[in-house]
Design a protein around this motif. Sequence first.
Motif, PDB file in Angstrom:
ATOM      1  N   GLU A 190       0.840  -1.207   0.000  1.00 22.94           N
ATOM      2  CA  GLU A 190       0.000   0.000   0.000  1.00 22.94           C
ATOM      3  C   GLU A 190       0.874   1.256   0.000  1.00 22.94           C
ATOM      4  O   GLU A 190       0.557   2.245  -0.655  1.00 22.94           O
ATOM      5  N   MET A 191       1.979   1.206   0.736  1.00 24.11           N
ATOM      6  CA  MET A 191       2.864   2.386   0.753  1.00 24.11           C
ATOM      7  C   MET A 191       3.448   2.616  -0.637  1.00 24.11           C
ATOM      8  O   MET A 191       3.647   3.746  -1.065  1.00 24.11           O
ATOM      9  N   ARG A 192       3.732   1.530  -1.338  1.00 24.36           N
ATOM     10  CA  ARG A 192       4.305   1.657  -2.695  1.00 24.36           C
ATOM     11  C   ARG A 192       3.273   2.204  -3.680  1.00 24.36           C
ATOM     12  O   ARG A 192       3.617   2.817  -4.676  1.00 24.36           O
ATOM     13  N   ASN A 193       2.026   1.983  -3.355  1.00 30.24           N
ATOM     14  CA  ASN A 193       0.931   2.384  -4.246  1.00 30.24           C
ATOM     15  C   ASN A 193       0.585   3.873  -4.189  1.00 30.24           C
ATOM     16  O   ASN A 193      -0.069   4.405  -5.082  1.00 30.24           O
ATOM     17  N   ILE A 194       1.018   4.516  -3.107  1.00 31.26           N
ATOM     18  CA  ILE A 194       0.661   5.942  -2.932  1.00 31.26           C
ATOM     19  C   ILE A 194       1.297   6.770  -4.038  1.00 31.26           C
ATOM     20  O   ILE A 194       2.451   6.532  -4.399  1.00 31.26           O
TER      21      ILE A 194
END
Length: 521
Positions: A201-205
């Motif tokens: 999810e952090m990579r998706n931001i």
Amino acid sequence: MDCMGKFAVVHNGIIENYRELKDSLIERGHKFVSETDTEVVSHLIEEEYRGDTCRALLNAVKKLRGSYALAIISQDEPDKVFAARMESPMVLGIGESQLFLASDVTAFLKYTRKAIFLEDGDVAVLSRDGIDLMDFEGKKVFRDVKAIDWDIEAAEKAGYEHFMLKEIHEQPQSLKAAIAGRLDEFKGTVTLKEVSLTEDEMRNIDRIVIIACGTSYHAGMMGRYVMEELVGLPVSVEIGSEFRYSHARLDDKTLIIAISQSGETADTLAAVKEAVRRGVHVIAVTNVVGSTLSREATDTVYMMSGPEIGVAATKTFTAQVVVMYMLAIMLGCARNTISADKASKVIRALKSLPQKAQQVLELDADIREVASRFRDSASFFLVGRHLNYPVALEGALKIKEISYVMSEGFAAGELKHGPLALLANGTPVIAIATDSELYDKVVSNIREVKARDATVIAIASESNKTIDQVSDIVIRVPDACEYISPIMSSIVLQLFAYYIALGRGCPIDRPRNLAKSVTVE
Ligand code: AGP
């Protein structure tokens, strides 16, 4: 409590190695009912218990790392309270026919003025027979009984004239608390277990929006510079009262970070509620457990500053900045935008901060003397670049808030676009000129100011030998990397603002027209 419900523990502080301890206790069959670090203490005591609670406590504390003030009661010895202290305040009160145990004398001042301040590594057993004091080896120690002559209000201020000054001086501890148990210098990692985002999810931001008001907004600006560098994403910082009426694009790739000391600021809350309604992940950074913001946001990272009473935010500002740095490292590590070396460098700098803050506080008398020379000034300019620009804004806010003197912060490069016109002979300009990549540029900006006959007060690094050539007064802070020196400069400005207000006889803790938390729009 432990598995059998025999020992109950109250704990102030943070057990840094609780993860390892908990894992090994679970392996040995202990059942945990909470996520707290505190719970390991009761299980450790249970494991060490052979019929003597004090002995079990002595054995247990040897396994703990971190800060703790502990109070323990045992079913088997119901007329005793056991206590231990390490890097967290603990004080015993001696009444007529009572004993007290607290983290601050104000808790029992109504009942007694006789107190024993425990020291790090002390264990105490309170019983009907009195107090037994010993070190972690069980060897008897002696501590003086102090007579507290403060009234309740002075005691709450620990002898300081104002809460603001007390809170400024608490920063070595509050900064330590903000980072405790969250940094691993060797691995170059930050653990903020409150953040529920997965690495995916952090990579998706794809963008970060920081929302805050006042001082918290300035902390957000500092967070923005660091996040842009370490996380490699577009970051914007928005004033709560503006953002709530904006038409900004928000989607599931946006991360919102809402900063609010009180967690009750109406404008910040309104923006957060709207974001949550639109399905955005919101990380709250706040100091107040259970505050509305902590309940509205998806995740909450606490600043751990302890209560802040003075209307002017001080220790919570520096803690907010530190939390923003930690969030930046955590996101950067997950997204691979920060090297392990860089992460370790920033983490080392953060770890050195409590000690550096202490060194800055030792300048208190010098800063007071400088402030006394400018007590009657009609206005102040504060200038800085990059991370020191929000520091200038924050310093200006502190001065205007508590001393009612017109003061403005500027990005130093902006002076020539207008503000220079305001400078007159002797106008005090505080220039933040600590070592950084932009140092030479700041010196050029100082020259522009000097050329208009303004009086320059520079905040510079200790080893700087040349700044005196362009400044009238220099306040030197310890040498430090460019991430940490802005935090040190902000402490200098807090003290400067405090002493200007003191000199002018202002009601520092309760400035006119202001409230500690702004719960209305
Ligand atoms: C700071 O000194 C002020 N009291 C004020 O600007 C404050 O920071 C602002 O009202 C936001 O408060 P919060 O951090 O509690 O949201």
